[in-house]
Write a protein that holds these residues in place. Structure first.
Motif, short mmCIF file in Angstrom:
data_model
loop_
_atom_site.label_atom_id
_atom_site.label_comp_id
_atom_site.label_asym_id
_atom_site.label_seq_id
_atom_site.Cartn_x
_atom_site.Cartn_y
_atom_site.Cartn_z
N ALA A 26 2.50 37.83 -44.73
CA ALA A 26 3.54 38.84 -44.60
C ALA A 26 4.89 38.25 -45.00
N GLY A 27 5.18 37.03 -44.53
CA GLY A 27 6.43 36.38 -44.89
C GLY A 27 6.52 36.09 -46.38
N THR A 28 5.38 35.72 -46.97
CA THR A 28 5.36 35.42 -48.40
C THR A 28 5.63 36.67 -49.23
N ILE A 29 5.02 37.79 -48.82
CA ILE A 29 5.22 39.04 -49.54
C ILE A 29 6.69 39.47 -49.45
N ILE A 30 7.27 39.38 -48.25
CA ILE A 30 8.68 39.72 -48.08
C ILE A 30 9.55 38.79 -48.93
N GLY A 31 9.17 37.49 -48.93
CA GLY A 31 9.91 36.53 -49.74
C GLY A 31 9.87 36.86 -51.22
N ASP A 32 8.70 37.32 -51.70
CA ASP A 32 8.58 37.70 -53.11
C ASP A 32 9.43 38.92 -53.43
N LEU A 33 9.54 39.83 -52.46
CA LEU A 33 10.26 41.08 -52.70
C LEU A 33 11.78 40.92 -52.61
N SER A 75 -6.03 26.78 -59.09
CA SER A 75 -6.70 28.03 -59.45
C SER A 75 -5.99 28.79 -60.56
N GLY A 76 -4.72 28.47 -60.82
CA GLY A 76 -4.00 29.12 -61.90
C GLY A 76 -3.63 30.57 -61.63
N VAL A 77 -3.45 30.93 -60.38
CA VAL A 77 -3.03 32.30 -60.07
C VAL A 77 -1.53 32.45 -60.36
N THR A 78 -1.07 33.67 -60.47
CA THR A 78 0.35 33.90 -60.71
C THR A 78 1.13 33.82 -59.41
N ALA A 79 2.38 33.44 -59.48
CA ALA A 79 3.20 33.30 -58.28
C ALA A 79 3.32 34.61 -57.52
N GLY A 80 3.39 35.72 -58.24
CA GLY A 80 3.55 37.01 -57.58
C GLY A 80 2.33 37.47 -56.81
N SER A 81 1.16 36.87 -57.08
CA SER A 81 -0.07 37.30 -56.40
C SER A 81 -0.37 36.49 -55.14
N ILE A 82 0.36 35.42 -54.91
CA ILE A 82 0.04 34.53 -53.79
C ILE A 82 0.15 35.26 -52.45
N GLY A 83 1.22 36.02 -52.27
CA GLY A 83 1.38 36.74 -51.01
C GLY A 83 0.22 37.66 -50.72
N TRP A 84 -0.26 38.37 -51.73
CA TRP A 84 -1.37 39.29 -51.53
C TRP A 84 -2.68 38.55 -51.30
N LEU A 85 -2.85 37.40 -51.95
CA LEU A 85 -4.04 36.59 -51.69
C LEU A 85 -4.04 36.07 -50.26
N LEU A 86 -2.86 35.66 -49.78
CA LEU A 86 -2.78 35.18 -48.40
C LEU A 86 -2.97 36.32 -47.40
#
Length: 400
Positions: free
Chosen positions: A163-170, A247-258
């Motif tokens: 949740a914190g990561t997603i907010i941080g991305d936004l 894994s080579g995921v994009t930075a913007g997808s990390i919050g959703w993966l977590l």
């Protein structure tokens, strides 16, 4: 309260206001544990803006863990019989203030100072939460109240970081800390409105601590907690770099993966709650093998976004099952001294977070994330030793 009033309270059952009080305590724990782990998904952004290394950024998790460990025992000893409602309100106020300081921090030392305050609130709040839950509702409702309160720990452990990561991305990492400040303030208001007066019934004392430190079943649980938590957080603190580099995921997808990690963790928590009541030993052994294998295989198999995502979800399920299983071990080892045993457990849990993240912070910049995962996997597998050496874990906890 007289015996007549107590009997009447038991007969009437829990009221809506009582359940609001329980929910408030659970939300308080959620905010505390979330605050401790919030930087995990924000470390790359924090490190970049404040010009520190990824390893140094890990100190934002290490410092509150160290302080929380000692506060979990020191604060209950220091406050004695202080009304727990007042204590909880004060800790929530400090948490809100610390989050504001974090959001406004112009340099890394100021951010670390705010994290020190966070550590004090975490240790003090978590250490008294269990005993408070028992007193908020009548006896028949206590098991459900305990589930709700400690559900705050599990929910924060598996949902707080994504949740914190997603907010941080936004809105940026500072926005994540502002969100935490608003949450803490809202819970503070709720605590003042709905919590009853809560004088300390059985405060933690040095004599009781010494007695439990001679309890072999509890000590085995403490060792298992220290190894598993230190190794898990040593790896999880740098889960963002792992997903990016391995894994080579994009930075913007990390919050959703977590977030997916968190959802699987909640499922693991629910499953383990049933299994641990039947056999803590077998449940913990399964968790250890699953978690250890996942970390060991991540550098080998998690080299694509798809396989990295799958292993992350397995990781979430395995670790999500761990806190409730360890808590069951501790409470079953000291059923007559639950508050004291919980204080020792909180001390160990939080210190282990700090030791794990600090050790990893020192080696990740030189060893790389792959070797860190392998080292932490080996440490987790060592938990099988105290599991095998604790005979009490082989019986049904519900019948003990």
């Amino acid at each position: 309260m007289s015996l007549t009033k107590a009997a009447l309270r038991e007969k009437q059952g829990a009221t809506f206001r009582m359940w609001l009080s329980v929910l408030t305590v659970s939300l308080g724990i959620f905010s505390m544990i979330t605050a401790e782990q919030l930087p995990v998904g924000l470390i790359p952004a924090i490190s970049s803006e404040l010009n520190v290394s990824i390893g140094s950024g890990g100190l934002t998790v290490t410092i509150p863990g160290v302080i929380a460990a000692f506060a979990s025992i020191g604060l209950p000893l220091a406050v004695g019989r202080l009304d727990r409602r007042i204590l909880m309100a004060g800790l929530l106020a400090v948490m809100a203030a610390a989050s504001v300081i974090s959001a406004l921090a112009t340099n890394f030392p100021v951010l670390l100072a705010s994290r020190l305050l966070v550590g004090i609130t975490i240790g003090g709040f978590w250490a008294i939460a269990g005993s408070i839950a028992v007193r908020l509702v009548p006896g028949p409702s206590v098991p459900r109240a305990m589930t709700i309160v400690f559900g705050g720990v599990s929910a924060a452990a598996v949902l707080g970081v994504p949740a914190g990561t997603i907010i941080g991305d936004l809105v940026g990492w500072r926005g994540a800390f502002w969100s935490l400040a608003f949450l803490s303030f809202a819970i503070l208001l709720a605590a003042l409105l709905v919590l009853p007066k809560l004088e300390a019934a059985q405060p933690v004392e040095v004599k009781a601590l010494r007695a439990q430190l001679r309890n072999p079943a509890l000590l085995s649980g403490v060792v298992a907690t220290a190894l598993l938590v230190a190794a898990h957080y040593g790896a999880y603190t740098f889960v963002s770099p792992v997903l990016l580099e391995v894994s080579g995921v994009t930075a913007g997808s990390i919050g959703w993966l977590l977030l997916g990690y968190g959802i699987l963790g909640m499922i693991g928590n629910a499953v383990a709650g049933v299994w641990a009541a039947k056999s803590v030993g077998r449940t913990l052994a399964c968790i250890v093998i699953g978690l250890g294998a996942t970390l060991a295989l991540f550098p080998l198999l998690g080299v694509t976004p798809l396989t990295g995502t799958i292993l992350l979800l397995v990781w979430g399920f395995a670790y999500g099952a761990a806190p409730i299983t360890l808590q069951t071990w501790v409470l079953s080892a000291a059923p007559e001294s639950a508050e004291t045993a919980t204080a020792i457990y909180c001390f160990t849990f939080n210190l282990a977070i700090s030791v794990g993240t600090l050790a990893t912070s020192q080696i990740v910049d030189t060893m790389g994330v792959n070797r860190v995962l392998w080292v932490d996997s080996a440490i987790i597998l060592l938990v099988l030793l105290p599991v095998c050496r604790a005979p009490m874990l082989n019986r049904n906890i519900g019948n003990s």
